[in-house]
Design a protein around this motif. Sequence first.
Motif, mmCIF file in Angstrom:
data_model
loop_
_atom_site.group_PDB
_atom_site.id
_atom_site.type_symbol
_atom_site.label_atom_id
_atom_site.label_comp_id
_atom_site.label_asym_id
_atom_site.label_seq_id
_atom_site.Cartn_x
_atom_site.Cartn_y
_atom_site.Cartn_z
ATOM 1 N N GLU A 153 1.061 -1.167 -0.051
ATOM 2 C CA GLU A 153 0.201 -0.002 -0.328
ATOM 3 C C GLU A 153 1.092 1.491 0.025
ATOM 4 O O GLU A 153 1.662 1.701 0.597
ATOM 5 C CB GLU A 153 -0.932 -0.492 1.318
ATOM 6 C CG GLU A 153 -2.116 -1.519 1.560
ATOM 7 C CD GLU A 153 -2.792 -0.861 -0.245
ATOM 8 O OE1 GLU A 153 -3.374 -0.272 -0.119
ATOM 9 O OE2 GLU A 153 -3.525 -2.103 0.572
ATOM 10 N N ASN A 154 1.495 1.804 -1.443
ATOM 11 C CA ASN A 154 2.422 2.820 -1.207
ATOM 12 C C ASN A 154 1.578 3.864 -1.744
ATOM 13 O O ASN A 154 0.461 4.349 -1.785
ATOM 14 C CB ASN A 154 3.889 2.008 -2.476
ATOM 15 C CG ASN A 154 4.151 1.025 -2.381
ATOM 16 O OD1 ASN A 154 4.315 0.453 -1.235
ATOM 17 N ND2 ASN A 154 4.500 0.448 -3.499
ATOM 18 N N PHE A 155 2.493 4.825 -0.807
ATOM 19 C CA PHE A 155 2.274 6.336 -1.642
ATOM 20 C C PHE A 155 3.406 7.266 -2.100
ATOM 21 O O PHE A 155 4.086 6.227 -2.313
ATOM 22 C CB PHE A 155 1.994 6.937 -0.033
ATOM 23 C CG PHE A 155 0.983 6.293 1.207
ATOM 24 C CD1 PHE A 155 0.308 6.983 1.553
ATOM 25 C CD2 PHE A 155 1.412 5.336 1.745
ATOM 26 C CE1 PHE A 155 -0.739 6.226 2.611
ATOM 27 C CE2 PHE A 155 0.913 4.720 2.373
ATOM 28 C CZ PHE A 155 -0.185 5.373 3.261
ATOM 29 N N TYR A 156 3.224 7.947 -2.355
ATOM 30 C CA TYR A 156 4.072 9.324 -3.764
ATOM 31 C C TYR A 156 3.723 10.387 -3.376
ATOM 32 O O TYR A 156 2.599 10.159 -2.830
ATOM 33 C CB TYR A 156 4.465 8.984 -4.506
ATOM 34 C CG TYR A 156 2.898 8.995 -6.114
ATOM 35 C CD1 TYR A 156 3.094 9.684 -6.433
ATOM 36 C CD2 TYR A 156 1.811 8.290 -5.298
ATOM 37 C CE1 TYR A 156 2.216 10.985 -7.205
ATOM 38 C CE2 TYR A 156 0.916 8.796 -7.221
ATOM 39 C CZ TYR A 156 1.165 9.794 -7.538
ATOM 40 O OH TYR A 156 0.176 10.326 -8.788
ATOM 41 N N LEU A 157 4.675 11.058 -3.854
ATOM 42 C CA LEU A 157 4.339 12.701 -3.574
ATOM 43 C C LEU A 157 4.093 12.558 -5.247
ATOM 44 O O LEU A 157 5.357 12.574 -5.911
ATOM 45 C CB LEU A 157 5.805 13.219 -3.267
ATOM 46 C CG LEU A 157 6.326 13.352 -1.631
ATOM 47 C CD1 LEU A 157 7.981 13.753 -1.951
ATOM 48 C CD2 LEU A 157 6.085 13.239 -0.722
ATOM 49 N N LYS A 158 2.866 13.837 -5.327
ATOM 50 C CA LYS A 158 2.497 14.292 -6.778
ATOM 51 C C LYS A 158 2.871 15.104 -7.108
ATOM 52 O O LYS A 158 2.684 16.145 -6.188
ATOM 53 C CB LYS A 158 1.164 13.707 -6.525
ATOM 54 C CG LYS A 158 0.299 13.915 -8.055
ATOM 55 C CD LYS A 158 -1.485 13.365 -8.140
ATOM 56 C CE LYS A 158 -2.118 13.071 -9.297
ATOM 57 N NZ LYS A 158 -3.273 12.471 -9.258
ATOM 58 N N ASN A 159 3.160 14.814 -8.410
ATOM 59 C CA ASN A 159 3.413 16.725 -8.893
ATOM 60 C C ASN A 159 2.858 16.838 -10.112
ATOM 61 O O ASN A 159 3.093 15.886 -11.020
ATOM 62 C CB ASN A 159 5.168 16.064 -9.630
ATOM 63 C CG ASN A 159 5.750 17.615 -10.212
ATOM 64 O OD1 ASN A 159 5.545 18.855 -9.869
ATOM 65 N ND2 ASN A 159 7.115 17.785 -10.898
ATOM 66 N N TRP A 160 1.989 17.641 -10.060
ATOM 67 C CA TRP A 160 1.191 18.005 -11.293
ATOM 68 C C TRP A 160 1.653 18.546 -11.809
ATOM 69 O O TRP A 160 2.693 19.702 -11.748
ATOM 70 C CB TRP A 160 0.086 18.902 -10.415
ATOM 71 C CG TRP A 160 -0.878 18.275 -9.218
ATOM 72 C CD1 TRP A 160 -0.920 17.997 -8.360
ATOM 73 C CD2 TRP A 160 -2.150 16.990 -10.078
ATOM 74 N NE1 TRP A 160 -1.578 16.925 -7.908
ATOM 75 C CE2 TRP A 160 -2.698 16.767 -8.946
ATOM 76 C CE3 TRP A 160 -2.172 17.090 -11.087
ATOM 77 C CZ2 TRP A 160 -3.515 15.798 -8.842
ATOM 78 C CZ3 TRP A 160 -3.307 16.334 -11.067
ATOM 79 C CH2 TRP A 160 -3.969 15.813 -10.086
ATOM 80 N N ASN A 161 1.358 18.449 -13.347
ATOM 81 C CA ASN A 161 1.506 18.955 -14.414
ATOM 82 C C ASN A 161 1.084 19.668 -14.770
ATOM 83 O O ASN A 161 -0.060 20.784 -14.041
ATOM 84 C CB ASN A 161 1.694 18.390 -16.212
ATOM 85 C CG ASN A 161 2.358 16.837 -16.156
ATOM 86 O OD1 ASN A 161 3.315 17.206 -15.392
ATOM 87 N ND2 ASN A 161 1.700 16.091 -16.652
ATOM 88 N N PRO A 162 2.023 21.254 -15.481
ATOM 89 C CA PRO A 162 0.974 22.993 -14.946
ATOM 90 C C PRO A 162 0.217 22.902 -16.242
ATOM 91 O O PRO A 162 -0.552 23.814 -16.002
ATOM 92 C CB PRO A 162 2.591 23.423 -16.142
ATOM 93 C CG PRO A 162 3.876 22.559 -16.039
ATOM 94 C CD PRO A 162 3.557 20.997 -16.041
ATOM 95 N N ASP A 163 -0.490 21.868 -17.484
ATOM 96 C CA ASP A 163 -1.540 21.743 -17.770
ATOM 97 C C ASP A 163 -2.695 21.046 -16.914
ATOM 98 O O ASP A 163 -2.911 20.853 -17.541
ATOM 99 C CB ASP A 163 -1.295 21.965 -19.072
ATOM 100 C CG ASP A 163 -1.098 20.313 -19.579
ATOM 101 O OD1 ASP A 163 -0.381 19.996 -18.421
ATOM 102 O OD2 ASP A 163 -0.494 19.694 -20.021
#
Length: 479
Positions: free
Chosen positions: A27-37
């Motif tokens: 049950e992993n987690f991650y840091l989500k880096n959203w795209n500019p668009d």
Amino acid sequence: MCLYYTPEHAKVGDVIPFFDRRSGRFENFYLKNWNPDAPREQVVHGWHRMSGAWPDQIEETPVHILGGTGSVVEMDGTYHLFYCTFDDNPQRQWVRHAISEDLTHWHEVGEAFGPDSSIYEPTDWRDPFVFWNEDERCWWMLVAARRRACSGRNGCVGLCVSDDLLHWRAEGPLYAPDIHPAAYECPDMFRMGDWWYLVFSNYTDGFATYYRMARSPLGPWVRPAIDTFDSRAFYAAKTGSDGHDRYLFGWIPTRGENTWGFDPAPEYGADYRTWNWGGSMVVHRLVQHADGTLGTAPCADLAARMDAAPSRPVRLTPVQGTWRTEGDGITGHAEGFAAVAGCPMPGQGVLSTTIRFTGDPVRFGLMMHIDASLTDGYYLQFDPRHQRLEWRSGLRMHERGGQLFPYAVEMERPCVLEGGRDYLVEVVVDGDQAHLYLDRDYAFGMRLYDRRPGMAGWYVEGGTLDVLRMGVTAFGIDA
């Protein structure tokens, strides 16, 4: 179907592996880096939980932890999450603690704490990794830090200890070699057999995820001859075990946001843009050798898919130089350059080849998306004289490539190459990315953004190469 998870409108940043004993799965987690668009109404910042084994089965849930990398542990039926936050003016970093009963709803406990200023610099104190140290009979927290030192080469792995996960005492650095002028990011530590392993990432004086090994959790730490797991295009990797195998979870970066304003003119192509922070999740299985050193193999799910799908033999045809066919194989010898080509590049699949080199070739390698002139395409080069693998993009063959790259090597990784033995070369292709596995014990990841329709083949320069057999396995739309 996708082989490497990439979220829609976003990139996978640092992965926080957690194997949940209750559910019997990661049950992993991650840091989500959203795209500019990214559509504004879809953007939810912070940590996201990933549920599901295969990349195209992953379901995400935001958990509303707003902060940087950390770790998750379970004690007495309660989940504990540690992460970091950042202050400016003055710059400070803090470790924070939250608990949960279901891995989704979290609330903070205790107070944030920073470094002991008599030991560590206050500006770097992040990426807490917490685990129960059976040898020391207490909880350990590793922290990406910089120690107080007489120079800027003071990156280290800091150490804190606790008996209850709530009260922590700072100790001196666990590992402080005074090599890198930046904190050792995403520290991770585990025991496998008789060895302890310390894993960390750094982006100064190199850009990679590294490891060290020791017989004791207190060191001394040995730096192996090849101390990385993958190419430069793999970062922030952390490990997790299901009780049987240990896996390495990292990311291969995308390109194109030009965060630092370094990109060349657009007409040079996407392969020459700078790397982004985050991209697609890549999972390797760790392999332990007899001497304690570690190798990297495909994860279990990917390996099973590679083995189960039928492979079609490839007939290689000489394009340049002298080649001799023997049974299923073909041998090339060249004072200059000799090449053979065989099959169109799959959009998603595996190129599998068994090769052997003899004598003292300058270099040899796999050509991908190559055109008839052998000048446009990608070259994965084996370099026995320098004991390395090197990645070359198509533009390197032309004058403007020489102008763009004021250095000789585009991307490389050390590799022990011995003449006269067979090597199994498997290149997993998934759209604009590819990952080499050599004998399922060595990995090298790469991006192929400016690919065009073209062929796959092999070449040798100044020596002899036996291509004993080659096959292509197609997944998805190519199957």
